[in-house]
Design a protein around this motif. Structure first.
Motif, PDB file in Angstrom:
ATOM      1  N   PHE A   1       0.848  -1.190   0.000  1.00  0.00           N
ATOM      2  CA  PHE A   1       0.000   0.000   0.000  1.00  0.00           C
ATOM      3  C   PHE A   1       0.886   1.244   0.000  1.00  0.00           C
ATOM      4  CE2 PHE A   1      -4.448  -1.157   1.156  1.00  0.00           C
ATOM      5  CZ  PHE A   1      -4.289  -2.507   0.967  1.00  0.00           C
ATOM      6  N   GLY A   2       0.396   2.306  -0.598  1.00  0.00           N
ATOM      7  CA  GLY A   2       1.171   3.538  -0.569  1.00  0.00           C
ATOM      8  C   GLY A   2       0.433   4.645  -1.267  1.00  0.00           C
ATOM      9  N   GLY A   3       1.046   5.804  -1.277  1.00  0.00           N
ATOM     10  CA  GLY A   3       0.478   6.942  -1.979  1.00  0.00           C
ATOM     11  C   GLY A   3      -0.848   7.391  -1.390  1.00  0.00           C
ATOM     12  N   PHE A   4      -1.673   7.981  -2.255  1.00  0.00           N
ATOM     13  CA  PHE A   4      -2.944   8.520  -1.769  1.00  0.00           C
ATOM     14  C   PHE A   4      -3.889   7.409  -1.331  1.00  0.00           C
ATOM     15  CE2 PHE A   4      -1.380  12.317  -3.744  1.00  0.00           C
ATOM     16  CZ  PHE A   4      -1.788  13.270  -2.844  1.00  0.00           C
ATOM     17  N   LEU A   5      -3.722   6.206  -1.876  1.00  0.00           N
ATOM     18  CA  LEU A   5      -4.527   5.074  -1.413  1.00  0.00           C
ATOM     19  C   LEU A   5      -4.354   4.908   0.095  1.00  0.00           C
ATOM     20  CD1 LEU A   5      -6.117   2.457  -1.748  1.00  0.00           C
ATOM     21  CD2 LEU A   5      -4.014   1.332  -2.381  1.00  0.00           C
ATOM     22  N   LEU A   6      -3.091   4.927   0.544  1.00  0.00           N
ATOM     23  CA  LEU A   6      -2.798   4.763   1.968  1.00  0.00           C
ATOM     24  C   LEU A   6      -3.373   5.931   2.764  1.00  0.00           C
ATOM     25  CD1 LEU A   6      -1.141   3.032   3.988  1.00  0.00           C
ATOM     26  CD2 LEU A   6       0.701   4.642   3.647  1.00  0.00           C
ATOM     27  N   SER A   7      -3.155   7.152   2.267  1.00  0.00           N
ATOM     28  CA  SER A   7      -3.655   8.331   2.980  1.00  0.00           C
ATOM     29  C   SER A   7      -5.160   8.262   3.155  1.00  0.00           C
ATOM     30  CB  SER A   7      -3.321   9.595   2.200  1.00  0.00           C
ATOM     31  OG  SER A   7      -2.002   9.946   2.403  1.00  0.00           O
ATOM     32  N   ILE A   8      -5.854   7.886   2.073  1.00  0.00           N
ATOM     33  CA  ILE A   8      -7.313   7.878   2.139  1.00  0.00           C
ATOM     34  C   ILE A   8      -7.799   6.752   3.042  1.00  0.00           C
ATOM     35  CG2 ILE A   8      -9.396   7.534   0.762  1.00  0.00           C
ATOM     36  CD1 ILE A   8      -8.017   9.065  -1.473  1.00  0.00           C
ATOM     37  N   VAL A   9      -7.153   5.576   2.954  1.00  0.00           N
ATOM     38  CA  VAL A   9      -7.559   4.471   3.827  1.00  0.00           C
ATOM     39  C   VAL A   9      -7.418   4.876   5.290  1.00  0.00           C
ATOM     40  CG1 VAL A   9      -6.885   2.188   4.648  1.00  0.00           C
ATOM     41  CG2 VAL A   9      -7.115   2.601   2.215  1.00  0.00           C
ATOM     42  N   ILE A  10      -6.236   5.412   5.636  1.00  0.00           N
ATOM     43  CA  ILE A  10      -6.016   5.786   7.043  1.00  0.00           C
ATOM     44  C   ILE A  10      -6.953   6.921   7.444  1.00  0.00           C
ATOM     45  CG2 ILE A  10      -4.348   6.740   8.661  1.00  0.00           C
ATOM     46  CD1 ILE A  10      -2.179   5.328   7.166  1.00  0.00           C
ATOM     47  N   GLY A  11      -7.040   7.949   6.594  1.00  0.00           N
ATOM     48  CA  GLY A  11      -7.843   9.115   6.939  1.00  0.00           C
ATOM     49  C   GLY A  11      -9.311   8.774   7.111  1.00  0.00           C
ATOM     50  N   VAL A  12      -9.886   8.078   6.115  1.00  0.00           N
ATOM     51  CA  VAL A  12     -11.331   7.816   6.161  1.00  0.00           C
ATOM     52  C   VAL A  12     -11.673   6.860   7.305  1.00  0.00           C
ATOM     53  CG1 VAL A  12     -13.235   6.788   4.900  1.00  0.00           C
ATOM     54  CG2 VAL A  12     -11.681   8.313   3.737  1.00  0.00           C
ATOM     55  N   THR A  13     -10.863   5.789   7.471  1.00  0.00           N
ATOM     56  CA  THR A  13     -11.145   4.863   8.560  1.00  0.00           C
ATOM     57  C   THR A  13     -11.053   5.572   9.897  1.00  0.00           C
ATOM     58  OG1 THR A  13      -9.865   3.331   7.242  1.00  0.00           O
ATOM     59  CG2 THR A  13     -10.654   2.540   9.354  1.00  0.00           C
ATOM     60  N   ALA A  14      -9.984   6.342  10.073  1.00  0.00           N
ATOM     61  CA  ALA A  14      -9.773   6.969  11.378  1.00  0.00           C
ATOM     62  C   ALA A  14     -10.883   7.962  11.681  1.00  0.00           C
ATOM     63  CB  ALA A  14      -8.418   7.663  11.417  1.00  0.00           C
ATOM     64  N   ILE A  15     -11.296   8.739  10.693  1.00  0.00           N
ATOM     65  CA  ILE A  15     -12.298   9.753  11.003  1.00  0.00           C
ATOM     66  C   ILE A  15     -13.644   9.098  11.271  1.00  0.00           C
ATOM     67  CG2 ILE A  15     -13.298  10.415   8.773  1.00  0.00           C
ATOM     68  CD1 ILE A  15     -11.990  12.863  11.286  1.00  0.00           C
ATOM     69  N   SER A  16     -14.003   8.055  10.500  1.00  0.00           N
ATOM     70  CA  SER A  16     -15.330   7.490  10.751  1.00  0.00           C
ATOM     71  C   SER A  16     -15.343   6.716  12.061  1.00  0.00           C
ATOM     72  CB  SER A  16     -15.797   6.640   9.572  1.00  0.00           C
ATOM     73  OG  SER A  16     -14.726   5.926   9.040  1.00  0.00           O
ATOM     74  N   ALA A  17     -14.213   6.113  12.421  1.00  0.00           N
ATOM     75  CA  ALA A  17     -14.193   5.402  13.704  1.00  0.00           C
ATOM     76  C   ALA A  17     -14.098   6.379  14.867  1.00  0.00           C
ATOM     77  CB  ALA A  17     -13.023   4.427  13.741  1.00  0.00           C
ATOM     78  N   SER A  18     -13.478   7.536  14.613  1.00  0.00           N
ATOM     79  CA  SER A  18     -13.266   8.434  15.744  1.00  0.00           C
ATOM     80  C   SER A  18     -14.507   9.258  16.056  1.00  0.00           C
ATOM     81  CB  SER A  18     -12.096   9.368  15.467  1.00  0.00           C
ATOM     82  OG  SER A  18     -12.419  10.237  14.427  1.00  0.00           O
ATOM     83  N   LEU A  19     -15.446   9.342  15.117  1.00  0.00           N
ATOM     84  CA  LEU A  19     -16.639  10.155  15.360  1.00  0.00           C
ATOM     85  C   LEU A  19     -17.462   9.613  16.533  1.00  0.00           C
ATOM     86  CD1 LEU A  19     -17.597  12.733  14.150  1.00  0.00           C
ATOM     87  CD2 LEU A  19     -19.069  11.457  12.625  1.00  0.00           C
ATOM     88  N   PRO A  20     -17.867   8.308  16.509  1.00  0.00           N
ATOM     89  CA  PRO A  20     -18.600   7.799  17.677  1.00  0.00           C
ATOM     90  C   PRO A  20     -17.775   7.863  18.956  1.00  0.00           C
ATOM     91  CG  PRO A  20     -18.171   6.048  16.067  1.00  0.00           C
ATOM     92  CD  PRO A  20     -17.806   7.313  15.419  1.00  0.00           C
ATOM     93  N   MET A  21     -16.476   7.571  18.831  1.00  0.00           N
ATOM     94  CA  MET A  21     -15.624   7.631  20.026  1.00  0.00           C
ATOM     95  C   MET A  21     -15.553   9.046  20.578  1.00  0.00           C
ATOM     96  SD  MET A  21     -12.063   5.655  19.920  1.00  0.00           S
ATOM     97  CE  MET A  21     -11.242   6.091  21.401  1.00  0.00           C
ATOM     98  N   GLY A  22     -15.442  10.011  19.654  1.00  0.00           N
ATOM     99  CA  GLY A  22     -15.374  11.410  20.067  1.00  0.00           C
ATOM    100  C   GLY A  22     -16.658  11.841  20.757  1.00  0.00           C
TER     101      GLY A  22
END
Lengths: 435, 425
Positions: free
Chosen positions: A225-246
């Motif tokens: 994995f790398g490039g924008f694929l990696l950025s988007i995977v990490i970014g989108v997963t983290a933000i959607s998981a962090s919303l309920p936690m937040g």
């Protein structure tokens, strides 16, 4: 005696145009560019800066080269075409390496999988963003994470399916118990059972199913994995998981229960007090100490978990701001209607508080998306540093520096700028006060 | 005849721990605390087992061992014979230096851009909008890397500054020349700037086990004293103005009080500038400012200035138009309207988000890793960690230091915020 009849005009005169200096371009320029000595100086200074930038950038862009196999070849072509000493952009690098910037080392013949996942992401987000769409589409949103995991990493289809079953178990237990035991207790029991399912049943059940009905696609390892694929995977997963936690953390911070409040405050302040980089190093260096001996899981997953925790603390603060902005009367009205805590949160408080915090949430997301570039420091191929280092290490492209940064930066700019404009539009749309 | 009875007393039943909202809060808290402690002990237990399996101990004794590596920018005396603790301290000071310089530059740029963006000048307003949007919508890492690459790859090598006999004979100019009246040289190795030196300096002082440069100390003491006297002069002028309505002219007194003693001290110490000169291979003399420091600080300052500009703009726009109209009606000039009416009110809106920008900048200095600037992460979390293998201790210590730093900055700034906040009732 003759009477003098005074002159009385009984028709309107045609309107005259304003004088030249009060209309058109001249007026606009006098008003906006040269309205005083200071303004004139500022305008001239601004023009000088613009001219200086244009005189450097325009020739460089006009001399762009799109077809070459190395930087030296690029420079030769430019010298040949535009004479000695001419400088020009060498976009041939982008033409040759764009796929690495987008996908890293993901196998080329499998590009359709991330592409499909990316397109489906919009289908999954649509019912959340646009309430006019049919509610049934939310089911797709619910299964989207498992589907994407399977599409991106490949392997047996049963792994994500069995993992999703854990969530189904959680939901069933919660629904069965919530009437009797209240939200926190039944959710707690649900989480415990689901965790037990993931810890003990996940492996055997998915193996058994795979043995019974083998269904799998080519596996892709995390280091590809790398490039924008990696950025988007990490970014989108983290933000959607962090919303309920937040949301939970924000509620915890406002809670009357001393212990819950202290723990929430401690967590939020700790995370917000340390740089993201130390958390990423925790993911790569320290998790091996904190987890049971012998457990070793994927670096991308570890990074996602830590980035999620990081984002959750910031989202919690944003939502706390939204909660604080709600008038006290809303809470009292909910109490007066006899709603219990969770009903009040779900029906009255959260819809309003979340609406207030939308700009903050989006700007947290933009910040998080930009911060995904930091994963370069734990050895992942982010589009900025990771891939550019690889490109610049290539003997053909050694010494190139403007083009890769401009290319990666432009993509980041388009995504982040687009999101910030979208949030401004959403803010205006959701505004219900009549100001 | 009716008797008023007491309300029936509920006897406590175990089920009430769950069903009765009076007791449920306690139940939940006990469960949460238990789970938290269990989780914590699970982590600690895992850590102990893992440490044992790797045959490692958990102690901070390594901090007092010889570090054995060099650091290219040291604000306090340091050699590779110093301890790891000293190295961490050097790193911390480097972090603080980058953060302080970055915050100052970012504030100046940010306020300037924020005010200019509100200017009535169409062209300047648009240019500032572009500045803000371009800087803040691209990762700060890109700005750091780009600045570093430009500084180290487009600047001339020291040898390009050389003027040889042959070149003089042929009348050729060297490829690169020094800037600012031949005092500053920017090479691909660093930026050489003049350094302040004193001819007959005072001896170094030993204070609390630290060696202090008493020249700097004397300079600071004299400057502080001058500023104090100056504030007394201004205070006196204000009292006279309040009593008589006429403000005495003070600018020449202030100027004399601030400038004269400092200049006298510098003359007495034999102050002069040490200008870098080209030797055989590189520039000698003066101070070399590392490109890594410049790139990190400049990029962080530019990036943060875009956010500060937005904060300043929002703060000024939050003050209703009526305020400036009222000030104009009173006959105040635009400049005084800004400084006496708008800014004091805008400051209250500006400061809280400004605090978090300063915190962000301070935390972002950990991106020094991208340009190998030896900050706290580079020393304690970098070379020390790799040399001693004490991952757990180094990372925990580093987190604790960053956390303390953040808490100190936010508490200082919050105190400042309380001082300027509107005093109501």
């Amino acid at each position: 005696m003759t009477s003098v009849i005074p002159f009385v005009r009984n028709e309107m005169l045609p309107e005259k145009e304003p004088p030249l200096r009060e209309r058109g371009v001249v007026h606009w320029m006098r008003q906006n560019l040269f309205s005083g000595p200071l303004n004139t100086v500022l305008t001239l200074l601004g023009l000088a800066v613009l001219l200086w930038v244009a005189s450097h950038v325009l020739p460089w862009l006009m001399h762009s080269v799109w077809n070459a196999s190395s930087l030296t070849e690029c420079r030769d072509i430019i010298t040949q075409r535009f004479g000695e000493g001419a400088t020009g952009a060498c976009w041939a690098m982008v033409k040759e390496r764009w796929h690495q910037y987008l996908y890293g080392f993901y196998p080329m013949d499998l590009y359709w999988r991330p592409n499909l996942a990316f397109v489906l992401m919009f289908v999954a987000i649509a019912p959340v963003l646009y309430t006019s769409l049919p509610r049934k589409m939310l089911w797709f949103t619910a299964i989207y994470p498992a589907l994407t995991f399977w599409l991106l990493w490949g392997g047996s289809v049963w792994t994500p399916v069995v993992a999703m079953l854990g969530f189904v178990i959680l939901a069933l237990i919660f629904r069965a118990l919530v009437g009797k035991l209240g939200v926190p207790v039944s959710a707690g029991i649900g989480v415990v059972v689901a965790a037990l399912w993931w810890m003990f049943a996940q492996g055997p059940v998915s193996d058994a199913l795979q043995a019974a009905i083998p269904l799998s696609i080519t596996t892709v390892d995390s280091d590809q994995f790398g490039g924008f694929l990696l950025s988007i995977v990490i970014g989108v997963t983290a933000i959607s998981a962090s919303l309920p936690m937040g949301i939970l953390l924000a509620l915890g911070r406002k809670s009357d229960m001393l212990i819950v409040r202290t723990l929430s405050v401690g967590f939020i302040e700790f995370i917000r007090g340390v740089p993201l980089i130390t958390l990423l190093f925790t993911a790569s260096l320290l998790l091996q100490y904190f987890l049971p001996p012998g457990s070793n899981f994927d670096i991308i997953l570890r990074v996602i978990i830590l980035v999620t925790l990081f984002a959750a603390a910031y989202i919690a603060e944003v939502i706390r701001g939204g909660l604080a902005a709600l008038p006290r009367g809303q809470y009292e009205a909910a109490d007066a209607l006899g709603l219990d805590y969770w009903q009040a949160q779900r029906l009255i408080i959260m819809p309003q508080a979340l609406k207030i915090s939308i700009p903050g949430i989006v700007s947290s997301f933009i910040g998080l998306f930009k911060d995904t570039t930091l994963v370069a420091f734990v050895g992942l191929q982010d589009p900025l540093k990771g891939i550019t280092t690889i490109v610049r290490a290539d003997i053909n492209w050694k010494g190139i520096y403007w083009e890769p940064y401009i290319f990666a930066g432009a993509i980041f700019f388009i995504i982040c700028f687009g999101m910030s404009r979208y949030s401004m539009w959403l803010e205006r749309k959701l505004k219900t006060d009549h100001r | 005849m009716a008797f008023v009875q007491d309300a029936p007393k509920d006897s406590f039943r175990l089920g009430m721990l769950i069903y009765d909202t009076r007791y449920r809060a306690i139940t939940i808290q006990v469960i949460v605390l238990t789970l938290f402690l269990l989780f914590l002990s699970w982590l600690v237990n895992n850590t102990i087992e893992n440490l044992a399996a790797k045959d490692r101990s958990f102690d901070f004794g390594f901090l007092w061992q010889r570090a054995g590596y060099d650091i290219n920018q040291t604000l306090i005396s340091y050699t590779n014979d110093s301890t790891h603790f000293r190295a961490a301290l050097v790193g911390l000071l480097n972090t603080l230096l980058a953060a302080t310089v970055g915050c100052i530059v970012a504030t100046i740029l940010g306020v300037l851009v924020g005010v200019l963006r509100l200017s009535k000048n169409w062209l300047v307003g648009r240019m500032m909008t572009v500045y803000v949007e371009v800087l803040r919508n691209v990762p700060v890492l890109l700005w750091i890397l780009l600045t570093m690459t430009i500084l180290s790859e487009t600047t001339p090598a020291p040898s390009d500054f050389r003027v040889t006999e042959a070149m003089i004979a042929a009348g050729e100019a060297p490829k690169a020349t020094m800037m600012l009246w031949d005092t500053v040289a920017i090479t691909n190795r660093g930026m050489n700037v003049p350094a302040p030196l004193v001819e007959h300096g005072l001896p170094r002082l030993e204070l609390l086990g630290m060696s202090v440069n008493s020249n700097v100390l004397a300079f600071l003491v004299v400057l502080g004293g001058s500023l104090w006297v100056n504030s007394r002069i201004r205070g006196h002028a204000r009292r006279v103005q309040e009593a008589t309505g006429v403000r005495p002219v003070t600018w020449w007194k202030s100027l004399a009080v601030i400038v004269l003693p400092t200049v006298a001290l510098l003359m007495a110490l034999g102050f002069h500038l040490d200008i870098p000169t080209l030797t055989r291979f590189n520039f000698k003399g003066g101070t070399e400012i590392l490109h890594s420091f410049t790139a990190l600080t400049l990029a962080l300052a530019l990036y943060t200035s875009a956010f500060i500009a937005e904060i300043v703009r929002a703060g000024i726009m939050a003050i209703s138009r009526g305020q400036s109209e009222a000030a104009f009606a009173l006959g105040l000039r635009p400049g005084r309207t800004m400084s006496l009416v708008i800014l004091p009110q805008a400051l209250r809106v500006i400061i809280p988000p400004l605090i978090s920008q300063y915190l962000n900048l301070t935390k972002n200095t950990s991106l020094a890793i991208a340009v190998s600037y030896m900050d706290l992460r580079g020393t304690l979390g970098g070379i020390t960690l790799n040399q001693t293998g004490k991952e757990l201790e180094c990372m925990l210590l580093m987190m604790a230091i960053y956390l303390t730093l953040s808490l100190i900055i936010s508490s200082v700034m919050n105190a400042f915020n309380r001082a300027v906040a509107l005093k109501e009732r």
